[in-house]
Design an enzyme around this catalytic site. Structure first.
Site, PDB file in Angstrom:
ATOM      1  N   LYS A  15     -27.807   3.202 -10.693  1.00 26.52           N
ATOM      2  CA  LYS A  15     -26.296   3.723 -10.375  1.00 26.52           C
ATOM      3  C   LYS A  15     -26.009   4.620 -11.888  1.00 26.52           C
ATOM      4  O   LYS A  15     -26.019   5.743 -11.067  1.00 26.52           O
ATOM      5  CB  LYS A  15     -25.153   3.138 -10.518  1.00 26.52           C
ATOM      6  CG  LYS A  15     -24.701   2.206  -8.858  1.00 26.52           C
ATOM      7  CD  LYS A  15     -24.595   3.345  -7.231  1.00 26.52           C
ATOM      8  CE  LYS A  15     -24.107   2.899  -5.938  1.00 26.52           C
ATOM      9  NZ  LYS A  15     -23.887   3.361  -5.557  1.00 26.52           N
ATOM     10  N   TYR A  65     -28.102  -2.881  -9.966  1.00 26.38           N
ATOM     11  CA  TYR A  65     -26.889  -2.125  -8.810  1.00 26.38           C
ATOM     12  C   TYR A  65     -26.878  -1.469 -10.641  1.00 26.38           C
ATOM     13  O   TYR A  65     -26.194   0.253 -10.543  1.00 26.38           O
ATOM     14  CB  TYR A  65     -25.779  -3.136  -8.297  1.00 26.38           C
ATOM     15  CG  TYR A  65     -24.820  -1.493  -8.585  1.00 26.38           C
ATOM     16  CD1 TYR A  65     -25.172  -0.874  -6.439  1.00 26.38           C
ATOM     17  CD2 TYR A  65     -23.835  -1.531  -8.516  1.00 26.38           C
ATOM     18  CE1 TYR A  65     -23.947   0.033  -6.365  1.00 26.38           C
ATOM     19  CE2 TYR A  65     -22.345  -0.740  -7.706  1.00 26.38           C
ATOM     20  CZ  TYR A  65     -22.437   0.126  -6.520  1.00 26.38           C
ATOM     21  OH  TYR A  65     -21.504   0.514  -6.158  1.00 26.38           O
ATOM     22  N   SER A  86     -20.789   5.188  -8.760  1.00 28.05           N
ATOM     23  CA  SER A  86     -20.194   4.143  -9.162  1.00 28.05           C
ATOM     24  C   SER A  86     -19.474   4.173 -10.265  1.00 28.05           C
ATOM     25  O   SER A  86     -20.151   4.789 -10.806  1.00 28.05           O
ATOM     26  CB  SER A  86     -20.803   2.727  -7.849  1.00 28.05           C
ATOM     27  OG  SER A  86     -20.250   1.953  -9.485  1.00 28.05           O
TER      28      SER A  86
HETATM   29  N1  NAD Z   1     -17.325  -0.772  -2.206  1.00 26.73           N
HETATM   30  C1  NAD Z   1     -16.869  -0.087  -3.288  1.00 26.73           C
HETATM   31  O1  NAD Z   1     -16.354  -1.457  -3.918  1.00 26.73           O
HETATM   32  C2  NAD Z   1     -17.660   0.763  -4.358  1.00 26.73           C
HETATM   33  C3  NAD Z   1     -17.295   0.911  -5.227  1.00 26.73           C
HETATM   34  C4  NAD Z   1     -18.122   1.615  -5.975  1.00 26.73           C
HETATM   35  C5  NAD Z   1     -19.010   2.929  -5.182  1.00 26.73           C
HETATM   36  N2  NAD Z   1     -19.804   1.981  -4.227  1.00 26.73           N
HETATM   37  C6  NAD Z   1     -20.517   3.208  -3.726  1.00 26.73           C
HETATM   38  O2  NAD Z   1     -20.010   3.677  -2.833  1.00 26.73           O
HETATM   39  C7  NAD Z   1     -21.078   3.811  -0.996  1.00 26.73           C
HETATM   40  C8  NAD Z   1     -20.367   3.106  -0.256  1.00 26.73           C
HETATM   41  O3  NAD Z   1     -20.107   1.570  -0.150  1.00 26.73           O
HETATM   42  P1  NAD Z   1     -19.291   1.303   0.612  1.00 26.73           P
HETATM   43  O4  NAD Z   1     -18.407   0.262   0.202  1.00 26.73           O
HETATM   44  O5  NAD Z   1     -18.241   1.861   1.802  1.00 26.73           O
HETATM   45  O6  NAD Z   1     -20.558   0.031   1.470  1.00 26.73           O
HETATM   46  P2  NAD Z   1     -20.161  -0.755   2.762  1.00 26.73           P
HETATM   47  O7  NAD Z   1     -21.304  -1.181   2.424  1.00 26.73           O
HETATM   48  O8  NAD Z   1     -19.013  -1.004   3.294  1.00 26.73           O
HETATM   49  O9  NAD Z   1     -21.375   0.583   3.271  1.00 26.73           O
HETATM   50  C9  NAD Z   1     -22.371   1.249   3.635  1.00 26.73           C
HETATM   51  C10 NAD Z   1     -22.997   1.645   5.165  1.00 26.73           C
HETATM   52  O10 NAD Z   1     -23.517   2.494   4.238  1.00 26.73           O
HETATM   53  C11 NAD Z   1     -24.900   2.882   4.765  1.00 26.73           C
HETATM   54  N3  NAD Z   1     -26.148   1.848   4.894  1.00 26.73           N
HETATM   55  C12 NAD Z   1     -26.794   0.736   4.142  1.00 26.73           C
HETATM   56  N4  NAD Z   1     -27.763   1.884   3.726  1.00 26.73           N
HETATM   57  C13 NAD Z   1     -28.142   2.552   4.035  1.00 26.73           C
HETATM   58  C14 NAD Z   1     -29.354   3.390   4.673  1.00 26.73           C
HETATM   59  N5  NAD Z   1     -30.401   3.206   3.458  1.00 26.73           N
HETATM   60  N6  NAD Z   1     -29.521   4.680   4.776  1.00 26.73           N
HETATM   61  C15 NAD Z   1     -28.047   4.706   6.094  1.00 26.73           C
HETATM   62  N7  NAD Z   1     -26.883   4.357   5.684  1.00 26.73           N
HETATM   63  C16 NAD Z   1     -27.215   3.083   5.395  1.00 26.73           C
HETATM   64  C17 NAD Z   1     -24.388   0.513   5.775  1.00 26.73           C
HETATM   65  O11 NAD Z   1     -25.295   0.077   7.376  1.00 26.73           O
HETATM   66  C18 NAD Z   1     -23.113   0.754   6.355  1.00 26.73           C
HETATM   67  O12 NAD Z   1     -22.395   0.986   7.488  1.00 26.73           O
HETATM   68  C19 NAD Z   1     -22.453   2.931  -2.069  1.00 26.73           C
HETATM   69  O13 NAD Z   1     -23.005   4.355  -2.161  1.00 26.73           O
HETATM   70  C20 NAD Z   1     -21.438   2.227  -3.049  1.00 26.73           C
HETATM   71  O14 NAD Z   1     -22.731   1.969  -3.717  1.00 26.73           O
HETATM   72  C21 NAD Z   1     -18.873   1.438  -3.634  1.00 26.73           C
END
Ligand code: NAD
Length: 254
Positions: free
Chosen positions: A148, A144, A131
């Site tokens: 991260k 978080y 992130s």
């Molecule tokens: N959405 C944002 O703004 C954003 C920004 C920067 C980084 N990220 C990172 O991107 C990655 C994905 O995030 P996203 O936005 O798609 O989130 P999201 O919550 O939309 O999707 C995450 C998916 O991961 C699954 N999940 C959660 N914990 C889990 C585990 N322990 N084992 C297996 N599956 C698990 C959830 O069920 C979900 O389907 C994360 O690492 C998040 O920190 C997201």
């Protein structure tokens, strides 16, 4: 990429990655802790659903074993699952612990399971979804931000240690992405700010596909993050002052 594993691929960025790789002809293993979500994406893309917790070492081993038994290997492992936990230092220990497990140890478990196979085969690829919070910080969420940063530190360590042995490690560091993570879990000032410049998960997947050709360590779907990261490194006090100014505005103080 021929054989790909994506964790947390039942929704959001992980699902977009899985769909993009499958559209490009890869065979994809779709992992998610939500088994129904993993099944739905796998069915859609002709992939293999392997439900499980990416923060549980036995589940990660099973995932890697399945890649070798069903696909004959794994060219690319996307350690994408992550959770957003809000709060300051007084967030409950259980929340700090879960953030550590999902955002950091899931990457350690993936590396532990993959390294012997990758080293034996002369190489392989790991993509960590970190992130921009791992390069900068996310106001309103200490667990978080801290976990991260640790995830990025681990990715750097792996890249520095194994690059000459054919192992390519890349860190995906977006700011806001329009997924359930950004749009649920209550309203926070930081999330509203991130929502303004949020990308679609599909746009992030496009950037990732392109970045796989360059092997560059940092994958920055929001290019301005490179400027913020530079400022943080070279003018740390000014950068921290700017972040505190944003915090004061969240508190209605400036
Ligand atoms: N959405 C944002 O703004 C954003 C920004 C920067 C980084 N990220 C990172 O991107 C990655 C994905 O995030 P996203 O936005 O798609 O989130 P999201 O919550 O939309 O999707 C995450 C998916 O991961 C699954 N999940 C959660 N914990 C889990 C585990 N322990 N084992 C297996 N599956 C698990 C959830 O069920 C979900 O389907 C994360 O690492 C998040 O920190 C997201």
């Amino acid at each position: 990429m021929r054989n790909v594993v994506v964790t947390g691929a039942g929704g959001g960025i992980g699902a977009a990655l899985a769909r993009r790789f499958a559209a490009g002809g890869a065979r994809v293993i779709v992992n998610d802790v939500d088994g129904a979500a993993a099944d739905a994406v796998a069915t859609d893309i002709g992939g293999i659903a392997v439900p499980g917790d990416a923060a549980n070492e036995a589940d990660v081993h099973r995932l890697v074993e399945t890649a070798w038994s069903e696909l004959g290997g794994c060219d690319l492992f996307c350690a994408n699952a992550g959770i957003l936990t809000g709060g300051a230092p007084d967030a409950p220990d259980a929340e700090w612990e879960r953030a550590w497990q999902v955002n950091v140890m899931s990457h350690v478990y993936a590396a532990r399971a993959l390294l012997p196979r990758y080293l034996g085969a002369g190489g392989g690829r790991l993509l960590f979804t970190v992130s921009a919070a791992g390069l900068l910080t996310l106001l309103g969420s200490a667990p978080y931000s801290v976990t991260k940063h640790a995830a990025l530190g681990f990715a750097e360590w792996l890249r520095a240690t194994y690059a000459h042995r054919g192992i390519t490690v890349q860190a995906l560091c977006p700011q806001g992405v329009n997924t359930a993570m950004l749009n649920s879990d209550g309203e926070s000032a930081s999330k509203s700010l991130l929502a303004e410049g949020a990308l679609s998960p599909e746009a992030v997947a496009d950037v990732v596909l392109d970045a796989l050709k360059s092997d560059n360590f940092l994958i920055l779907p929001h290019p301005e993050v490179a400027d913020y990261y530079r400022l943080r490194a070279t003018e740390t006090d000014r950068w921290l002052g700017g972040m505190n100014k944003i915090q004061r505005s969240f508190e209605g103080l400036s």
